[in-house]
Each structure stands twice: as structure tokens, then as C-alpha cells.
Write a protein that holds these residues in place. Structure first.
Motif, short mmCIF file in Angstrom:
data_model
loop_
_atom_site.label_atom_id
_atom_site.label_comp_id
_atom_site.label_asym_id
_atom_site.label_seq_id
_atom_site.Cartn_x
_atom_site.Cartn_y
_atom_site.Cartn_z
N UNK A 189 79.14 67.94 64.91
CA UNK A 189 78.80 68.56 66.19
C UNK A 189 79.92 69.50 66.64
N UNK A 190 81.17 69.06 66.51
CA UNK A 190 82.31 69.88 66.94
C UNK A 190 82.46 71.12 66.06
N UNK A 191 82.35 70.97 64.75
CA UNK A 191 82.52 72.10 63.83
C UNK A 191 81.44 73.16 64.07
N UNK A 192 80.19 72.74 64.20
CA UNK A 192 79.08 73.69 64.39
C UNK A 192 79.22 74.41 65.73
N UNK A 193 79.61 73.68 66.77
CA UNK A 193 79.80 74.30 68.09
C UNK A 193 80.84 75.42 68.02
N UNK A 194 81.98 75.14 67.40
CA UNK A 194 83.05 76.14 67.30
C UNK A 194 82.64 77.32 66.43
N UNK A 195 81.88 77.05 65.37
CA UNK A 195 81.44 78.14 64.49
C UNK A 195 80.50 79.10 65.22
N UNK A 196 79.52 78.55 65.95
CA UNK A 196 78.56 79.39 66.68
C UNK A 196 79.28 80.22 67.74
N UNK A 197 80.30 79.62 68.37
CA UNK A 197 81.05 80.34 69.40
C UNK A 197 81.83 81.51 68.81
N UNK A 198 82.36 81.32 67.59
CA UNK A 198 83.25 82.32 66.99
C UNK A 198 82.51 83.57 66.48
N UNK A 199 81.34 83.40 65.90
CA UNK A 199 80.65 84.51 65.25
C UNK A 199 79.76 85.23 66.27
N UNK A 200 80.28 86.27 66.90
CA UNK A 200 79.53 86.95 67.97
C UNK A 200 79.60 88.48 67.88
N UNK A 201 80.46 89.04 67.04
CA UNK A 201 80.65 90.49 67.00
C UNK A 201 79.62 91.15 66.08
N UNK A 202 78.47 91.61 66.65
CA UNK A 202 77.38 92.15 65.86
C UNK A 202 77.70 93.53 65.28
N UNK A 203 78.49 94.32 65.95
CA UNK A 203 78.81 95.68 65.48
C UNK A 203 79.61 95.62 64.18
N UNK A 204 80.60 94.75 64.16
CA UNK A 204 81.40 94.59 62.95
C UNK A 204 80.55 93.98 61.84
N UNK A 205 79.64 93.08 62.22
CA UNK A 205 78.77 92.43 61.23
C UNK A 205 77.94 93.47 60.48
N UNK A 206 77.43 94.48 61.18
CA UNK A 206 76.62 95.52 60.54
C UNK A 206 77.46 96.34 59.55
N UNK A 207 78.72 96.63 59.91
CA UNK A 207 79.57 97.42 59.03
C UNK A 207 79.98 96.67 57.78
N UNK A 208 80.04 95.35 57.88
CA UNK A 208 80.45 94.53 56.75
C UNK A 208 79.27 93.86 56.06
N UNK A 209 78.05 94.27 56.41
CA UNK A 209 76.85 93.57 55.95
C UNK A 209 76.77 93.48 54.43
N UNK A 210 76.98 94.60 53.72
CA UNK A 210 76.87 94.59 52.26
C UNK A 210 77.96 93.74 51.62
N UNK A 211 79.16 93.82 52.19
CA UNK A 211 80.26 92.99 51.67
C UNK A 211 79.94 91.51 51.82
N UNK A 212 79.51 91.12 53.02
CA UNK A 212 79.18 89.72 53.27
C UNK A 212 78.01 89.27 52.40
N UNK A 213 77.02 90.16 52.22
CA UNK A 213 75.88 89.84 51.36
C UNK A 213 76.34 89.61 49.92
#
Length: 402
Positions: A189-213
Motif C-alpha cells: 500500500x505504501x509503495x504504490x501510494x508513493x509511486x502514483x504520487x511521483x509519476x505526474x509530469x505528462x509533458x516529459x512523459x511524451x518526450x521520453x515515450x519511445x525511450x520508455x517504450x
């Protein structure tokens, strides 16, 4: 062991509390996650040490140790090379660096790197307790092998006494670990809560999409196709192996640490997967230290991505040479937090590459680290199962010859 239903329920609660982003709840989760990881770290090094010494001291002679160790190294090199090769193929296919130039910003601070030469020198400790105090996994392995070799050279009486001592110490540490693992639902419960809180920057996510994929595909194909195929070749049902090791994979995923999952991994390999005790207790601790398939894929993709995004060009030969470099780096990866990330940074620093992109990758590394940890433990389990199957097959062949 906690049931899958309880762990899934804890993860769902974590998704909800992470989405609500309540400051007090986040603080509680940080404390719970820190306590749980501390507890797992408390037993991880003793388990590696006692498991190896108890197993090796119970063998007949050094020839038996070399035989078992040679098999583990063989499958470790095979799976890690396949992982790095797959990563290069996906990188060349997706070419993630083509859309990354817009993310570069000269104002972005540099990433701090670490020296891995010191880590290599510290494999040989200056005293018996230093590796445990400094969390030096390779130093603990060195001590375990040296002490085990010494015990094997003693007379039968001393050898048997020490073997029983370390066997009992290992059993005690495993019992203590079982108490700690009862907290797993709360930790999830604690790990998932912190993970969801951390991943919020959608603009950077789009720029790194192919790398992350690219990173995700390399890891998922290795875990879901390459490793199961190797198991099938050895006559081991992949689904049965996955079900048996699932509790350990869950711990590795949420704790972001393959070492933290070692107690559960050894237990699952012995009781649920039905592997020989000497194989499970020798191979799993050794593999968790040196067999890092996901780390090899991450290093190769990340170094090439950041380098080419900054205008560095590689010849075809240089591209393929990174398969070897990433494999060796993964096997010798230091036992430090975010080891793959820091090792990639060290390579880039040595090459003189600007590491602005590494700062942007950092927020997403939390999830990548979770996935890598689980896949590394899955690979360790596959290597251990294949070593066990090979020994069983050789034993049956010997009986037939007799």
C-alpha cells in the motif's frame, strides 16, 4: 506468505490514496516504506552469507563447488547476453533518440556519478565485519567463498560441526524474515501510494515515450518470451515456475530490490518450485548478485539514447560492442541503490556526454526500477531452475549407465 488477493487489495488502496495525494497519508507511506526496506536490508546480507556458507560447507569437495558454480555462471552469461542483444535490436528498431532533442535544456543540472573502481577494490575487505557494515554484497560473497573453502579443507568432525552451525543460523534468519514479510500488504500500500504520487509530469512523459517504450519492451520480452523459451528447452513448465516464484517477484517489484526479495526467493525455489536445497541456496544468492538481465538492457538502451540525443555517433561495430559492455557492467553492478541508473551515468560521464536527459529520466526510473527488480529475480529463478534440471538429468543418466 500473504495471499495474492490481500496484496492486490493493498495495491488498489495504494492507487486510491496516491491519486488523492493527501500530505499526511504520503508521510505515513514514506515511513512505512522506509521501515519495511530497512527490515529487508537487515536480513538480506546475512541470508546471502549464511546460505552460501551452509550450502558450500555441506558439499563433498571443491570439485562439487566448481561444477555447480560453473553451471550458474554459464546460464547467467547466456541470459544476460540475450537480454542486451534484444535491447540493442529494439533500440535500432524504435530509434528513440530521434524525438529527444526538444527535451534538452542547457540550464538542467548535471547528474552526480559514482566511481566503480573503488567498488571493485572493496570486493576484498580489510576485516570480517566491514562488508556487512558497508552493505558490500560482493565483499560478503568473497568472504562466503573463502570461508567455505576453508571449511571444506578441515577434518570431517570440524567440517560437520561448522556446517550444522551455519545451517542453523540460516534457518534462524529465514524465520526472522518470515515475521517481517507479514507486513507485506502494508508495505505494498505504501509503495504504490508513493509511486502514483511521483509519476505526474505528462509533458516529459511524451518526450521520453519511445525511450520508455524501448526499455519496457526489452524487459517484458526478456521476461515473457526469452526466459520461458529457455525453460521450455530444459523441460521446465514456465507457468508453473512463474506461479511458484510469484511471491518473491511481488516483493522485488514493490521493494525495488532483488536483494530484498532473496529470503522469499530462496523459500519459493525450495518449497514451491521444488528445487534441490543445495541448488536453491547456492544459486539464488549468487544470481541475485551477478545475474541482472534487466540491468544489461537498461544500461545499453540508456547510454545509447542519451549519447545519440546529444549528437554522439556510433559505428555498427561500436553499437554491437555495447552488448558485451552492458553484459559485463550488469554482472559487476555495484550493490547500491539505483545501481543501473548510476552505472549508466558513470559510462556517460566517462564518455564526456551531457547528462541532462538523465535528470528527466530520473522520475520515471522509480517504475523502471520496480520492473527491473522483479525481472532480475525471475531471471535468477529461471537460471536456478535450469541448473537444477541439468543436475537432475545428469543424475538420471548416471543411474541409467549403472
Amino acid at each position: 506468505m500473504n495471499s495474492p488477493a490481500i496484496l492486490i487489495g493493498a495495491a488498489v488502496l495504494g492507487l486510491l490514496s496516491g491519486w488523492l495525494d493527501i500530505a499526511m497519508v504520503n508521510q505515513i507511506c514514506e515511513v512505512v516504506a522506509d521501515i519495511f526496506i530497512r527490515l529487508l536490508k537487515l536480513v538480506s546480507l546475512p541470508i546471502i552469507f549464511f546460505s552460501l556458507v551452509a550450502t558450500l560447507s555441506g558439499m563433498s569437495d571443491m570439485a562439487d563447488v566448481r561444477s555447480l558454480g560453473g553451471r550458474v555462471v554459464k546460464y547467467t552469461l547466456l541470459t544476460t547476453l540475450l537480454s542486451a542483444s534484444l535491447a540493442l535490436g529494439l533500440y535500432l528498431l524504435l530509434n528513440p533518440s530521434q524525438n529527444a532533442s526538444g527535451l534538452l535544456d542547457s540550464s538542467t543540472p548535471a547528474v552526480t556519478t559514482v566511481s566503480y573502481w573503488n567498488h571493485l577494490l572493496n570486493i576484498i575487505p580489510s576485516n570480517l565485519i566491514e562488508p556487512f557494515l558497508n552493505n558490500n554484497v560482493m565483499g560478503v560473497l568473497f568472504l562466503a567463498f573463502v570461508l567455505s573453502g576453508s571449511i571444506l579443507s578441515l577434518g570431517k568432525e570440524h567440517k560437520q560441526t561448522l556446517h550444522q552451525l551455519f545451517e542453523s543460523l540460516f534457518a534462524a534468519v529465514m524465520k526472522m524474515t518470515g515475521f517481517f514479510l507479514k507486513l507485506m500488504p502494508l508495505a505494498v500500500w505504501a509503495f504504490v501510494t508513493l509511486f502514483v504520487k511521483d509519476v505526474q509530469n505528462h509533458e516529459v512523459l511524451q518526450g521520453l515515450a519511445l525511450y520508455l517504450l524501448c526499455v519496457l519492451l526489452a524487459n517484458l520480452i526478456q521476461a515473457g518470451v526469452v526466459l520461458p523459451t529457455l525453460l521450455k528447452i530444459r523441460g521446465i513448465p514456465p507457468v508453473n515456475a512463474l506461479k511458484a516464484m510469484w511471491p518473491a517477484l511481488t516483493i522485488a517489484f514493490f521493494a525495488k530490490s532483488s536483494s530484498a526479495a532473496l529470503p522469499s526467493a530462496v523459500d519459493c525455489a525450495e518449497r514451491r518450485l521444488g528445487l534441490q536445497r543445495k541448488v536453491a541456496r547456492f544459486s539464488m544468492p549468487l544470481c541475485i548478485t551477478v545475474n541482472m538481465n534487466a540491468c544489461a538492457a537498461y544500461i545499453l538502451i540508456t547510454v545509447l539514447f542519451v549519447s545519440q540525443s546529444n549528437g554522439v555517433q556510433f559505428t555498427s561495430l561500436e553499437m554491437f560492442s555495447w552488448i558485451i559492455v552492458a553484459t559485463i557492467a550488469a554482472i559487476g553492478n555495484a550493490g547500491v541503490p539505483m545501481g543501473c541508473y548510476m552505472l549508466s551515468s558513470a559510462f556517460l560521464a566517462a564518455m564526456g556526454v551531457e547528462m541532462q536527459l538523465m535528470v528527466l529520466i530520473l522520475p520515471f526510473y522509480a517504475f523502471i526500477d520496480m520492473l527491473e527488480s522483479a525481472i532480475n529475480v525471475w531471471s535468477d529463478s529461471c537460471v536456478t531452475a535450469m541448473v537444477n534440471q541439468e543436475l537432475v538429468a545428469e543424475g538420471e543418466q548416471s543411474l541409467e549407465e549403472v
